[in-house]
Design a protein around this motif. Structure first.
Motif, PDB file in Angstrom:
ATOM      1  N   ARG A  57       0.822  -1.212   0.000  1.00  0.00           N
ATOM      2  CA  ARG A  57       0.000   0.000   0.000  1.00  0.00           C
ATOM      3  C   ARG A  57       0.856   1.263   0.000  1.00  0.00           C
ATOM      4  NH1 ARG A  57      -3.186  -3.287   3.390  1.00  0.00           N
ATOM      5  NH2 ARG A  57      -2.417  -2.335   5.318  1.00  0.00           N
ATOM      6  N   LYS A  58       2.070   1.159   0.572  1.00  0.00           N
ATOM      7  CA  LYS A  58       2.993   2.305   0.585  1.00  0.00           C
ATOM      8  C   LYS A  58       3.822   2.396  -0.698  1.00  0.00           C
ATOM      9  CE  LYS A  58       3.847   4.774   3.501  1.00  0.00           C
ATOM     10  NZ  LYS A  58       3.296   6.130   3.809  1.00  0.00           N
ATOM     11  N   GLY A  59       3.741   1.377  -1.543  1.00  0.00           N
ATOM     12  CA  GLY A  59       4.514   1.385  -2.782  1.00  0.00           C
ATOM     13  C   GLY A  59       5.989   1.126  -2.557  1.00  0.00           C
ATOM     14  N   CYS A  60       6.314   0.299  -1.557  1.00  0.00           N
ATOM     15  CA  CYS A  60       7.712  -0.006  -1.266  1.00  0.00           C
ATOM     16  C   CYS A  60       7.849  -1.491  -0.971  1.00  0.00           C
ATOM     17  CB  CYS A  60       8.221   0.822  -0.084  1.00  0.00           C
ATOM     18  SG  CYS A  60       7.387   0.476   1.490  1.00  0.00           S
ATOM     19  N   THR A  61       9.074  -1.951  -0.781  1.00  0.00           N
ATOM     20  CA  THR A  61       9.297  -3.345  -0.405  1.00  0.00           C
ATOM     21  C   THR A  61       9.142  -3.498   1.107  1.00  0.00           C
ATOM     22  OG1 THR A  61      11.680  -3.102  -0.043  1.00  0.00           O
ATOM     23  CG2 THR A  61      10.949  -3.567  -2.302  1.00  0.00           C
ATOM     24  N   THR A  62       8.991  -4.732   1.550  1.00  0.00           N
ATOM     25  CA  THR A  62       8.900  -4.994   2.982  1.00  0.00           C
ATOM     26  C   THR A  62      10.174  -4.552   3.687  1.00  0.00           C
ATOM     27  OG1 THR A  62       7.521  -6.908   2.463  1.00  0.00           O
ATOM     28  CG2 THR A  62       8.386  -6.770   4.706  1.00  0.00           C
ATOM     29  N   ALA A  63      11.327  -4.802   3.064  1.00  0.00           N
ATOM     30  CA  ALA A  63      12.601  -4.386   3.657  1.00  0.00           C
ATOM     31  C   ALA A  63      12.645  -2.869   3.813  1.00  0.00           C
ATOM     32  CB  ALA A  63      13.764  -4.856   2.788  1.00  0.00           C
ATOM     33  N   GLN A  64      12.186  -2.140   2.805  1.00  0.00           N
ATOM     34  CA  GLN A  64      12.190  -0.682   2.892  1.00  0.00           C
ATOM     35  C   GLN A  64      11.256  -0.194   3.989  1.00  0.00           C
ATOM     36  OE1 GLN A  64      11.206   0.035  -1.218  1.00  0.00           O
ATOM     37  NE2 GLN A  64      13.312   0.606  -1.734  1.00  0.00           N
ATOM     38  N   LEU A  65      10.128  -0.839   4.151  1.00  0.00           N
ATOM     39  CA  LEU A  65       9.204  -0.475   5.220  1.00  0.00           C
ATOM     40  C   LEU A  65       9.870  -0.676   6.580  1.00  0.00           C
ATOM     41  CD1 LEU A  65       6.058   0.240   5.661  1.00  0.00           C
ATOM     42  CD2 LEU A  65       5.894  -2.175   6.331  1.00  0.00           C
ATOM     43  N   ALA A  66      10.549  -1.810   6.752  1.00  0.00           N
ATOM     44  CA  ALA A  66      11.208  -2.106   8.026  1.00  0.00           C
ATOM     45  C   ALA A  66      12.312  -1.108   8.328  1.00  0.00           C
ATOM     46  CB  ALA A  66      11.770  -3.526   8.000  1.00  0.00           C
ATOM     47  N   LEU A  67      13.063  -0.709   7.324  1.00  0.00           N
ATOM     48  CA  LEU A  67      14.131   0.269   7.536  1.00  0.00           C
ATOM     49  C   LEU A  67      13.554   1.654   7.812  1.00  0.00           C
ATOM     50  CD1 LEU A  67      16.662  -0.839   4.771  1.00  0.00           C
ATOM     51  CD2 LEU A  67      16.872  -1.172   7.246  1.00  0.00           C
ATOM     52  N   ALA A  68      12.518   2.025   7.090  1.00  0.00           N
ATOM     53  CA  ALA A  68      11.879   3.327   7.336  1.00  0.00           C
ATOM     54  C   ALA A  68      11.350   3.395   8.763  1.00  0.00           C
ATOM     55  CB  ALA A  68      10.754   3.553   6.328  1.00  0.00           C
ATOM     56  N   TRP A  69      10.879   2.277   9.285  1.00  0.00           N
ATOM     57  CA  TRP A  69      10.378   2.226  10.663  1.00  0.00           C
ATOM     58  C   TRP A  69      11.503   2.491  11.662  1.00  0.00           C
ATOM     59  CZ3 TRP A  69      11.545  -1.140  14.704  1.00  0.00           C
ATOM     60  CH2 TRP A  69      10.688  -1.088  15.810  1.00  0.00           C
ATOM     61  N   THR A  70      12.685   1.915  11.462  1.00  0.00           N
ATOM     62  CA  THR A  70      13.793   2.167  12.388  1.00  0.00           C
ATOM     63  C   THR A  70      14.255   3.618  12.297  1.00  0.00           C
ATOM     64  OG1 THR A  70      15.538   1.473  10.829  1.00  0.00           O
ATOM     65  CG2 THR A  70      14.602  -0.229  12.260  1.00  0.00           C
ATOM     66  N   ILE A  71      14.229   4.195  11.110  1.00  0.00           N
ATOM     67  CA  ILE A  71      14.621   5.597  10.948  1.00  0.00           C
ATOM     68  C   ILE A  71      13.599   6.508  11.627  1.00  0.00           C
ATOM     69  CG2 ILE A  71      14.960   7.433   9.252  1.00  0.00           C
ATOM     70  CD1 ILE A  71      16.057   5.231   7.345  1.00  0.00           C
ATOM     71  N   ALA A  72      12.322   6.170  11.488  1.00  0.00           N
ATOM     72  CA  ALA A  72      11.275   6.964  12.136  1.00  0.00           C
ATOM     73  C   ALA A  72      11.407   6.931  13.655  1.00  0.00           C
ATOM     74  CB  ALA A  72       9.898   6.452  11.721  1.00  0.00           C
ATOM     75  N   ALA A  73      12.040   5.877  14.187  1.00  0.00           N
ATOM     76  CA  ALA A  73      12.267   5.767  15.626  1.00  0.00           C
ATOM     77  C   ALA A  73      13.453   6.596  16.092  1.00  0.00           C
ATOM     78  CB  ALA A  73      12.469   4.307  16.014  1.00  0.00           C
ATOM     79  N   GLY A  74      14.096   7.311  15.183  1.00  0.00           N
ATOM     80  CA  GLY A  74      15.228   8.162  15.542  1.00  0.00           C
ATOM     81  C   GLY A  74      16.539   7.431  15.640  1.00  0.00           C
ATOM     82  N   THR A  75      16.623   6.264  15.020  1.00  0.00           N
ATOM     83  CA  THR A  75      17.863   5.487  15.052  1.00  0.00           C
ATOM     84  C   THR A  75      18.554   5.546  13.695  1.00  0.00           C
ATOM     85  OG1 THR A  75      16.940   3.349  14.327  1.00  0.00           O
ATOM     86  CG2 THR A  75      16.692   3.931  16.665  1.00  0.00           C
ATOM     87  N   VAL A  76      19.807   5.075  13.648  1.00  0.00           N
ATOM     88  CA  VAL A  76      20.576   5.022  12.401  1.00  0.00           C
ATOM     89  C   VAL A  76      20.890   3.559  12.110  1.00  0.00           C
ATOM     90  CG1 VAL A  76      22.652   5.768  11.188  1.00  0.00           C
ATOM     91  CG2 VAL A  76      21.573   7.291  12.849  1.00  0.00           C
ATOM     92  N   PRO A  77      20.038   2.878  11.342  1.00  0.00           N
ATOM     93  CA  PRO A  77      20.246   1.452  11.091  1.00  0.00           C
ATOM     94  C   PRO A  77      21.436   1.196  10.179  1.00  0.00           C
ATOM     95  CG  PRO A  77      18.477   2.267   9.716  1.00  0.00           C
ATOM     96  CD  PRO A  77      18.854   3.409  10.631  1.00  0.00           C
ATOM     97  N   ILE A  78      22.028   0.016  10.346  1.00  0.00           N
ATOM     98  CA  ILE A  78      23.152  -0.379   9.486  1.00  0.00           C
ATOM     99  C   ILE A  78      22.856  -1.735   8.846  1.00  0.00           C
ATOM    100  CG2 ILE A  78      24.984   1.001  10.529  1.00  0.00           C
ATOM    101  CD1 ILE A  78      25.731  -1.519  12.209  1.00  0.00           C
ATOM    102  N   PRO A  79      21.869  -1.789   7.947  1.00  0.00           N
ATOM    103  CA  PRO A  79      21.589  -3.068   7.294  1.00  0.00           C
ATOM    104  C   PRO A  79      22.822  -3.569   6.552  1.00  0.00           C
ATOM    105  CG  PRO A  79      20.614  -1.256   6.056  1.00  0.00           C
ATOM    106  CD  PRO A  79      21.092  -0.686   7.353  1.00  0.00           C
TER     107      PRO A  79
END
Length: 327
Positions: free
Chosen positions: A254-276
């Protein structure tokens, strides 16, 4: 490219980094040529935080980064780690968070990385025989000498993080955090980091690859892949966890993205800096594109409902490692 503060000691990074471990260790066969090309592509896309450790190989990953970064070292925030005593021949002896070993390990890492300093030096795991104050005090001496810009810790408890920061300013804590692993929200670590102005760097923000949707059965993991030993990647656990990935996938569609992108966007929205972590150019392009996704309050509520704390079947690691990481 959006730059964010990492901690309170002056480091600024692109809002998503690159974990380099899997290029050299634990996840099956290596492809150094593609890994180097992936680092180059990450640089071109604006990624600035590159994460390694002396134990990845051992030493192999640091040497790979030296080759890959080449003349572009000054463009990046380079992070490496110590905490397990490793002999020069690569023999891993056991935990060692002493100031003496911090110095010895750093000097060796500087040679392997081909640089005169690292930007972020982590204590990889707490040594049960060395008070955290001694470990970070020794790391602080390396900061004073200009060999390290800032220090970090990894997988500590909230109490230990607070003690470390009181002894010497901690810039970042690195811990596992993802839509499959939300303990940091419930054990006080994330709140403590925010309170103290310490950056939070999630490793395995894609659930060790599970949230990419790549794995349908255990057979999809290559031979020699360390994930084969993890409870979360047992056959029954995979079947149960795929239902969570599918639910998140419907939100991603529904967001027009991949599941991986959704998961990463969620960590960024939490104010963190993910390192996939990845060793493929196509994946780093997909991951960086996650920084362009905006999640609304309604999106976040829907994600929370699909993947609440404790949703994953199977522990994230073996019990011995989990006990070590509670210090």
């Amino acid at each position: 490219m959006k730059q964010v503060a990492l901690g309170s000691q002056g480091l600024r990074v692109f809002e998503l980094g690159l974990g380099c471990m899997g290029m050299s260790a634990f996840y099956g066969d290596r492809d150094d040529t593609e890994s180097v090309a992936t680092v180059h592509r990450a640089l071109d896309l604006g990624v600035t935080l590159f994460d390694t450790a002396e134990v990845y190989g051992p030493f192999t990953n640091e040497k790979l980064l030296r080759e890959a970064l080449g003349g572009r070292r000054d463009e990046v925030v380079l992070a490496t780690k110590f905490g397990l005593r490793i002999e020069d021949d690569g023999t891993v002896v056991g935990p060692d968070g002493s100031p003496a070993y911090a110095r010895r390990a750093l000097e060796r890492s500087l040679r392997h990385l081909g640089t005169d300093h690292v930007d972020l030096y982590y204590l990889h795991r707490v040594d049960p025989d060395v008070p955290i104050e001694e470990s970070v005090g020794g790391m602080g001496e390396l900061v004073a000498e200009g060999k390290v810009r800032c220090i970090g810790v990894s997988e500590t408890s909230a109490e230990t993080l607070r003690r470390a920061h009181a002894a010497f300013p901690v810039t970042a804590i690195q811990s596992e955090y993802s839509l499959f692993e939300r303990d940091a929200e419930h054990n006080g670590v994330l709140d403590t980091a925010r309170e103290l102005g310490i950056g939070f760097v999630p490793f395995s923000p894609l659930g060790r690859g599970f949230l990419t949707g790549t794995f349908q059965t255990r057979a999809d993991l290559p031979e020699g892949d360390a994930r084969r030993a993890l409870p979360r990647f047992g056959e029954e656990a995979i079947a149960a966890n795929l239902r969570v990935v599918e639910a998140l996938g419907r939100i991603a569609d529904r967001k027009g993205c991949t599941t991986a992108q959704l998961a990463l966007a969620w960590t960024i929205a939490a104010g963190t800096v993910p390192i996939p972590g990845t060793r493929r150019r196509a994946r780093i392009e997909e991951n960086v594109a996650a920084t362009e996704i905006t999640l609304t309050a309604e999106d976040l509520a829907e994600i929370d409902a699909a993947s609440p704390h404790g949703v994953a079947t199977g522990a994230r690691n073996v019990e011995a490692a989990l006990a070590r990481d509670r210090r």
